[in-house]
Design a protein around this motif. Structure first.
Motif, PDB file in Angstrom:
ATOM      1  N   UNK A  19     -18.931 -13.516  25.950  1.00 36.59           N
ATOM      2  CA  UNK A  19     -19.695 -14.177  27.011  1.00 36.59           C
ATOM      3  C   UNK A  19     -19.432 -13.498  28.363  1.00 36.59           C
ATOM      4  N   UNK A  20     -19.588 -12.142  28.371  1.00 30.58           N
ATOM      5  CA  UNK A  20     -19.384 -11.377  29.588  1.00 30.58           C
ATOM      6  C   UNK A  20     -20.563 -10.450  29.847  1.00 30.58           C
ATOM      7  N   UNK A  21     -20.702 -10.094  31.111  1.00 31.71           N
ATOM      8  CA  UNK A  21     -21.698  -9.111  31.551  1.00 31.71           C
ATOM      9  C   UNK A  21     -20.950  -8.084  32.389  1.00 31.71           C
ATOM     10  N   UNK A  22     -21.116  -6.789  32.064  1.00 34.64           N
ATOM     11  CA  UNK A  22     -20.407  -5.729  32.777  1.00 34.64           C
ATOM     12  C   UNK A  22     -21.404  -4.822  33.469  1.00 34.64           C
ATOM     13  N   UNK A  23     -21.201  -4.627  34.781  1.00 31.67           N
ATOM     14  CA  UNK A  23     -21.993  -3.674  35.549  1.00 31.67           C
ATOM     15  C   UNK A  23     -21.510  -2.289  35.144  1.00 31.67           C
ATOM     16  N   UNK A  24     -22.402  -1.459  34.575  1.00 35.49           N
ATOM     17  CA  UNK A  24     -22.010  -0.156  34.053  1.00 35.49           C
ATOM     18  C   UNK A  24     -21.624   0.828  35.146  1.00 35.49           C
ATOM     19  N   UNK A  25     -22.123   0.625  36.371  1.00 35.35           N
ATOM     20  CA  UNK A  25     -21.784   1.525  37.480  1.00 35.35           C
ATOM     21  C   UNK A  25     -20.421   1.192  38.062  1.00 35.35           C
ATOM     22  N   UNK A  26     -20.199  -0.098  38.386  1.00 30.60           N
ATOM     23  CA  UNK A  26     -18.954  -0.495  39.045  1.00 30.60           C
ATOM     24  C   UNK A  26     -17.844  -0.830  38.050  1.00 30.60           C
ATOM     25  N   UNK A  27     -18.222  -1.157  36.810  1.00 33.29           N
ATOM     26  CA  UNK A  27     -17.230  -1.574  35.828  1.00 33.29           C
ATOM     27  C   UNK A  27     -16.818  -3.036  35.973  1.00 33.29           C
ATOM     28  N   UNK A  28     -17.400  -3.754  36.957  1.00 32.75           N
ATOM     29  CA  UNK A  28     -17.054  -5.154  37.187  1.00 32.75           C
ATOM     30  C   UNK A  28     -17.621  -6.013  36.056  1.00 32.75           C
ATOM     31  N   UNK A  29     -16.775  -6.899  35.517  1.00 30.29           N
ATOM     32  CA  UNK A  29     -17.170  -7.803  34.445  1.00 30.29           C
ATOM     33  C   UNK A  29     -17.095  -9.228  34.952  1.00 30.29           C
ATOM     34  N   UNK A  30     -18.111 -10.019  34.604  1.00 29.58           N
ATOM     35  CA  UNK A  30     -18.102 -11.429  34.974  1.00 29.58           C
ATOM     36  C   UNK A  30     -18.490 -12.269  33.769  1.00 29.58           C
ATOM     37  N   UNK A  31     -18.110 -13.532  33.809  1.00 31.45           N
ATOM     38  CA  UNK A  31     -18.422 -14.469  32.745  1.00 31.45           C
ATOM     39  C   UNK A  31     -19.889 -14.866  32.827  1.00 31.45           C
ATOM     40  N   UNK A  32     -20.543 -14.912  31.684  1.00 32.31           N
ATOM     41  CA  UNK A  32     -21.914 -15.402  31.618  1.00 32.31           C
ATOM     42  C   UNK A  32     -21.853 -16.920  31.554  1.00 32.31           C
ATOM     43  N   UNK A  33     -22.693 -17.568  32.324  1.00 30.04           N
ATOM     44  CA  UNK A  33     -22.739 -19.021  32.301  1.00 30.04           C
ATOM     45  C   UNK A  33     -24.169 -19.489  32.497  1.00 30.04           C
ATOM     46  N   UNK A  34     -24.439 -20.698  32.092  1.00 32.35           N
ATOM     47  CA  UNK A  34     -25.753 -21.283  32.300  1.00 32.35           C
ATOM     48  C   UNK A  34     -25.796 -21.834  33.711  1.00 32.35           C
ATOM     49  N   UNK A  35     -26.867 -21.547  34.423  1.00 33.53           N
ATOM     50  CA  UNK A  35     -27.020 -21.971  35.809  1.00 33.53           C
ATOM     51  C   UNK A  35     -28.125 -23.013  35.889  1.00 33.53           C
ATOM     52  N   UNK A  36     -27.911 -24.039  36.691  1.00 40.31           N
ATOM     53  CA  UNK A  36     -28.934 -25.047  36.938  1.00 40.31           C
ATOM     54  C   UNK A  36     -30.100 -24.381  37.651  1.00 40.31           C
TER      55      UNK A  36
END
Length: 126
Positions: A19-36
């Motif tokens: 459940x992660x998304x990684x920016x291929x340029x910066x290498x930054x990874x964040x958690x995927x979540x459902x947004x209202x």
């Protein structure tokens, strides 16, 4: 399942198992979540009053007491009904959010943990 996509000129890798998304340029990874969707469309940053209101909308009374807490089930019930093919994503998102939110390790989050989590989400860099 891992896949890649490009949005606004940026390449991303999405890992649905983690459940992660990684920016291929910066290498930054964040958690995927459902947004209202209503909050996302509004674009306004939530304040603490908004955090409290959202907590009470999402929380369920626990046990016989009057204390409220957010659980995986309460999160799922507070969100719009997902399409059948997105139910697993909704379940995994509720588990991931609660895991990050649950500072006391009780498999639920009280108002303080809720506000702490959302304030960090609001104030963290994009």
């Amino acid at each position: 399942k891992i896949f890649e996509f490009t949005a606004r000129g940026t390449a991303y890798e999405v890992d649905l198992n983690q459940m992660t998304q990684t920016n291929q340029t910066s290498g930054r990874t964040r958690t995927i979540r459902i947004v209202d969707s209503e909050l996302a469309a509004d674009g306004a940053a939530l304040g603490f009053d908004g955090f409290r209101t959202a907590f009470h909308k999402s929380a369920a009374a626990v046990a016989a007491g009057s204390n409220k807490a957010v659980t995986k089930e309460a999160l799922l019930e507070s969100w719009p009904e997902p399409e059948p093919n997105r139910m697993r994503l909704a379940q995994a998102t509720s588990e991931a959010v609660l895991r990050d939110m649950d500072l006391r390790g009780k498999h639920k989050a009280d108002l303080m943990e809720w506000i702490h989590y959302w304030a960090l989400e609001r104030d963290s860099p994009p």
